[in-house]
Design an enzyme around this catalytic site. Structure first.
Site, PDB file in Angstrom:
ATOM      1  N   ASN A   1       4.557  34.385  17.707  1.00  0.00           N
ATOM      2  CA  ASN A   1       5.524  34.835  18.712  1.00  0.00           C
ATOM      3  C   ASN A   1       4.744  35.351  19.927  1.00  0.00           C
ATOM      4  O   ASN A   1       4.097  36.391  19.850  1.00  0.00           O
ATOM      5  CB  ASN A   1       6.387  35.946  18.099  1.00  0.00           C
ATOM      6  CG  ASN A   1       7.399  36.525  19.076  1.00  0.00           C
ATOM      7  OD1 ASN A   1       7.332  36.266  20.273  1.00  0.00           O
ATOM      8  ND2 ASN A   1       8.323  37.315  18.565  1.00  0.00           N
TER       9      ASN A   1
ATOM     10  N   HIS B   1      13.134  30.752  22.188  1.00  0.00           N
ATOM     11  CA  HIS B   1      12.036  31.706  22.032  1.00  0.00           C
ATOM     12  C   HIS B   1      11.475  31.562  20.621  1.00  0.00           C
ATOM     13  O   HIS B   1      12.218  31.476  19.641  1.00  0.00           O
ATOM     14  CB  HIS B   1      12.551  33.127  22.279  1.00  0.00           C
ATOM     15  CG  HIS B   1      11.575  34.181  21.871  1.00  0.00           C
ATOM     16  ND1 HIS B   1      10.252  34.145  22.239  1.00  0.00           N
ATOM     17  CD2 HIS B   1      11.714  35.288  21.084  1.00  0.00           C
ATOM     18  CE1 HIS B   1       9.637  35.184  21.723  1.00  0.00           C
ATOM     19  NE2 HIS B   1      10.492  35.880  21.011  1.00  0.00           N
TER      20      HIS B   1
ATOM     21  N   CYS C   1      11.441  39.977  24.909  1.00  0.00           N
ATOM     22  CA  CYS C   1      11.057  38.564  24.828  1.00  0.00           C
ATOM     23  C   CYS C   1      12.003  37.665  25.610  1.00  0.00           C
ATOM     24  O   CYS C   1      11.765  36.462  25.723  1.00  0.00           O
ATOM     25  CB  CYS C   1      11.001  38.108  23.383  1.00  0.00           C
ATOM     26  SG  CYS C   1       9.733  38.947  22.442  1.00  0.00           S
TER      27      CYS C   1
HETATM   28  N1  ACO Z   1       3.108  40.205   4.065  1.00  0.00           N
HETATM   29  C1  ACO Z   1       3.621  40.415   2.822  1.00  0.00           C
HETATM   30  N2  ACO Z   1       4.735  41.118   2.609  1.00  0.00           N
HETATM   31  C2  ACO Z   1       5.347  41.647   3.680  1.00  0.00           C
HETATM   32  C3  ACO Z   1       4.865  41.490   4.988  1.00  0.00           C
HETATM   33  C4  ACO Z   1       3.693  40.725   5.161  1.00  0.00           C
HETATM   34  N3  ACO Z   1       3.157  40.483   6.366  1.00  0.00           N
HETATM   35  N4  ACO Z   1       5.689  42.114   5.852  1.00  0.00           N
HETATM   36  C5  ACO Z   1       6.670  42.670   5.097  1.00  0.00           C
HETATM   37  N5  ACO Z   1       6.456  42.396   3.792  1.00  0.00           N
HETATM   38  C6  ACO Z   1       7.268  42.772   2.641  1.00  0.00           C
HETATM   39  C7  ACO Z   1       8.143  43.968   2.917  1.00  0.00           C
HETATM   40  O1  ACO Z   1       7.423  45.166   2.680  1.00  0.00           O
HETATM   41  C8  ACO Z   1       9.260  43.775   1.908  1.00  0.00           C
HETATM   42  O2  ACO Z   1       8.815  44.206   0.644  1.00  0.00           O
HETATM   43  P1  ACO Z   1       9.839  44.938  -0.371  1.00  0.00           P
HETATM   44  O3  ACO Z   1      10.874  43.918  -0.681  1.00  0.00           O
HETATM   45  O4  ACO Z   1       8.951  45.285  -1.520  1.00  0.00           O
HETATM   46  O5  ACO Z   1      10.371  46.119   0.380  1.00  0.00           O
HETATM   47  C9  ACO Z   1       9.408  42.263   1.825  1.00  0.00           C
HETATM   48  O6  ACO Z   1       8.167  41.715   2.336  1.00  0.00           O
HETATM   49  C10 ACO Z   1      10.578  41.709   2.610  1.00  0.00           C
HETATM   50  O7  ACO Z   1      10.539  42.308   3.916  1.00  0.00           O
HETATM   51  P2  ACO Z   1      11.624  41.984   4.999  1.00  0.00           P
HETATM   52  O8  ACO Z   1      11.337  42.756   6.232  1.00  0.00           O
HETATM   53  O9  ACO Z   1      12.988  42.102   4.393  1.00  0.00           O
HETATM   54  O10 ACO Z   1      11.321  40.438   5.243  1.00  0.00           O
HETATM   55  P3  ACO Z   1      12.176  39.381   6.028  1.00  0.00           P
HETATM   56  O11 ACO Z   1      12.496  38.228   5.187  1.00  0.00           O
HETATM   57  O12 ACO Z   1      13.286  40.038   6.816  1.00  0.00           O
HETATM   58  O13 ACO Z   1      11.108  38.840   7.097  1.00  0.00           O
HETATM   59  C11 ACO Z   1      10.507  39.139   9.392  1.00  0.00           C
HETATM   60  C12 ACO Z   1      10.519  39.753   8.000  1.00  0.00           C
HETATM   61  C13 ACO Z   1       9.663  37.892   9.365  1.00  0.00           C
HETATM   62  C14 ACO Z   1       9.928  40.144  10.364  1.00  0.00           C
HETATM   63  C15 ACO Z   1      11.959  38.775   9.795  1.00  0.00           C
HETATM   64  O14 ACO Z   1      12.820  39.878   9.554  1.00  0.00           O
HETATM   65  C16 ACO Z   1      12.074  38.384  11.235  1.00  0.00           C
HETATM   66  O15 ACO Z   1      11.534  37.383  11.667  1.00  0.00           O
HETATM   67  N6  ACO Z   1      12.811  39.143  12.047  1.00  0.00           N
HETATM   68  C17 ACO Z   1      12.997  38.864  13.443  1.00  0.00           C
HETATM   69  C18 ACO Z   1      11.840  39.366  14.189  1.00  0.00           C
HETATM   70  C19 ACO Z   1      11.841  38.901  15.618  1.00  0.00           C
HETATM   71  O16 ACO Z   1      12.479  37.947  15.965  1.00  0.00           O
HETATM   72  N7  ACO Z   1      11.103  39.606  16.412  1.00  0.00           N
HETATM   73  C20 ACO Z   1      10.828  39.253  17.724  1.00  0.00           C
HETATM   74  C21 ACO Z   1      11.845  39.667  18.678  1.00  0.00           C
HETATM   75  S1  ACO Z   1      11.213  39.298  20.238  1.00  0.00           S
HETATM   76  C22 ACO Z   1      10.614  40.677  21.086  1.00  0.00           C
HETATM   77  O17 ACO Z   1      11.284  41.178  21.979  1.00  0.00           O
HETATM   78  C23 ACO Z   1       9.247  41.228  20.743  1.00  0.00           C
END
Ligand code: ACO
Length: 318
Positions: A266, A236, A96
Site C-alpha cells: 500500500n 487504491h 490515501c
Molecule cells: N502477521 C501475522 N498475524 C497477524 C499480523 C501479521 N502481520 N497482523 C495481525 N495478525 C493477527 C492478529 O493479531 C489477529 O490475531 P488474533 O486472531 O490472535 O487476535 C489475526 O492476525 C487477525 O487479525 P485481523 O486484524 O482481524 O486480520 P484481518 O483479516 O482483518 O486483516 C488487515 C488485517 C490486512 C489489516 C485488514 O484488516 C485490512 O486490510 N484492513 C484494511 C486496511 C487498509 O485498507 N488500510 C489502508 C487504508 S489507506 C490509508 O489512508 C493509510
C-alpha cells in the site's frame, strides 16, 4: 523488502501476509530519501511525457500522508527542484484518497481557466512513519511516488466526473496521534510511539468495502455510464480482498481491474498514479479509454473519478 525479510524481525509469515493482503514485497526508501526526493523524478517524468517544460506548469500539488515536514509544503521543494519557477506549490492531506482529491483540485483549476497545466504528484515515504515493531501495520505499506499532468483540452478525453466524501466519526481509526497542534511532540509522545501510523484494520476494511462501491456507482450514474462501459478500474492498492469485494459489488470483471500491490504494498497517495504508469506501459491505458479511479483512506475519506484518458499530442502509448 520481501515478506520473508519482515518475518525475520516480526512475528509474521509470508503466508499470512499474502493470504490476508495479497502483498509479496514492497520498496523502502533509502536513508537519504524522503517524500520530496521520490516525488521529483516522478514529476520530471510526467512533465516530459506531457511534452512540456517545467516553466509551463502553473501549480504543483503533492498529495501525501508522509510529507517531508509539517511545513513548508513538500511541493515547495519539489517545484523548486523541477525548475517549475512559474508554479505555485501546495500539499494536500486526505489520507490515501489524497491523489483523487488533488486530481479534483487540478481539474477545477484547469476547467475554470485559472491554470493550464497542473502537476499532481502522489509521494510517500511511509516507511518513516511506521512502527516496525507493529506487525499489524508494518507489513502493509511501501514507499513510492507517481505523477500526472492535468492539462486544458477541448477534446472528448477529459475528467468526466468526481465524487468525494468523508466521515470524520472515523478519524481515530487511521491516524498519527501526535506531532501536530492537537498533541504536540514531547518526550512522552516519542516514548509512547505516538508519532507512528496507527490503524484499526478491521474497521477500515468494513468502511472501504461499504463506501467505495457506493461512491463508484454514484459517479457512474452521474456520468451516465454503466459498469460494463468501464475499460479499466484502478483502485487504491490497500488490500486485494478489498479490491475483489469492490469489483464484485460493482460487477466489474477482474480482467478490467488493475492491481500491483503484490509488488509495492500500500503506497497510499502514490498507489493510483503508480498503477496508471504501469497500466499505460502494458497498453491497458490508451487514447479514449474509460478509467475509474477509486480512493479511500484516513479521514475516513473517499473519492472516485471517472475519466477518459487522453495521451498528450506527440506521445504514443507503448
Ligand atoms: N502477521 C501475522 N498475524 C497477524 C499480523 C501479521 N502481520 N497482523 C495481525 N495478525 C493477527 C492478529 O493479531 C489477529 O490475531 P488474533 O486472531 O490472535 O487476535 C489475526 O492476525 C487477525 O487479525 P485481523 O486484524 O482481524 O486480520 P484481518 O483479516 O482483518 O486483516 C488487515 C488485517 C490486512 C489489516 C485488514 O484488516 C485490512 O486490510 N484492513 C484494511 C486496511 C487498509 O485498507 N488500510 C489502508 C487504508 S489507506 C490509508 O489512508 C493509510
Amino acid at each position: 523488502m520481501t515478506n520473508h525479510d519482515l518475518s525475520l524481525t516480526l512475528e509474521t509469515s509470508d503466508q499470512w501476509i499474502r493470504q490476508r493482503t495479497g502483498i509479496m514485497r514492497r520498496r523502502i526508501a533509502a536513508e537519504d530519501q524522503s517524500a520530496s526526493t521520490l516525488a521529483i523524478p516522478a514529476g520530471a517524468a510526467a512533465i516530459k511525457e506531457a511534452g512540456l517544460v517545467p516553466e509551463a506548469v502553473g501549480l504543483v500539488i503533492v498529495a501525501s500522508i508522509s510529507p517531508d515536514q509539517i511545513m513548508p509544503a513538500t511541493a515547495s521543494r519539489v517545484a523548486y527542484a523541477l525548475g517549475a519557477e512559474n508554479a505555485g506549490a501546495v500539499d494536500l492531506s486526505a489520507g490515501c484518497s489524497g491523489f483523487i482529491y488533488a486530481l479534483a483540485m487540478a481539474t477545477g483549476l484547469v476547467e475554470s481557466g485559472i491554470q493550464e497545466h497542473v502537476l499532481v504528484v502522489g509521494a510517500e515515504a511511509i516507511s518513516r512513519i511506521l512502527d516496525w515493531e507493529d506487525r499489524s501495520t508494518a507489513v502493509l505499506f511501501g514507499d513510492a511516488a507517481g505523477a500526472v499532468v492535468v492539462s486544458a483540452t477541448y477534446g472528448p478525453n477529459r475528467i468526466l466526473g468526481l465524487d468525494m466524501g468523508n466521515d470524520g466519526s472515523g478519524a481515530d481509526l487511521l491516524q498519527i496521534p501526535a506531532g501536530g497542534s492537537r498533541l504536540p511532540a514531547t518526550h512522552a509522545t516519542v516514548d509512547d510511539g505516538l508519532h507512528y501510523l496507527k490503524m484499526n484494520g478491521r474497521e477500515v476494511y468494513r468502511f472501504a468495502t461499504r463506501v467505495v462501491p457506493r461512491s463508484a456507482a454514484q459517479i457512474l450514474e452521474h456520468c451516465g455510464f454503466s459498469t460494463s462501459e468501464v475499460d479499466l478500474m484502478v483502485p487504491h492498492q490497500a488490500n486485494t480482498r478489498i479490491i475483489q469485494a469492490v469489483a464484485r459489488r460493482l460487477g466489474i470483471a477482474w480482467e478490467r481491474v488493475f492491481t500491483n500491490l503484490d509488488e509495492y504494498g500500500n503506497t497510499s497517495c502514490a498507489s493510483i498514479p503508480l498503477c496508471l504508469m504501469e497500466a499505460r506501459a502494458r497498453g491497458l491505458v490508451y487514447q479514449g479509454c474509460r478509467i475509474l479511479l477509486l480512493g479511500f483512506g484516513a479521514g475516513l475519506s473517499w473519492g472516485s473519478c471517472l475519466l477518459r484518458w487522453g495521451d498528450p499530442v506527440g506521445v504514443t502509448t507503448i
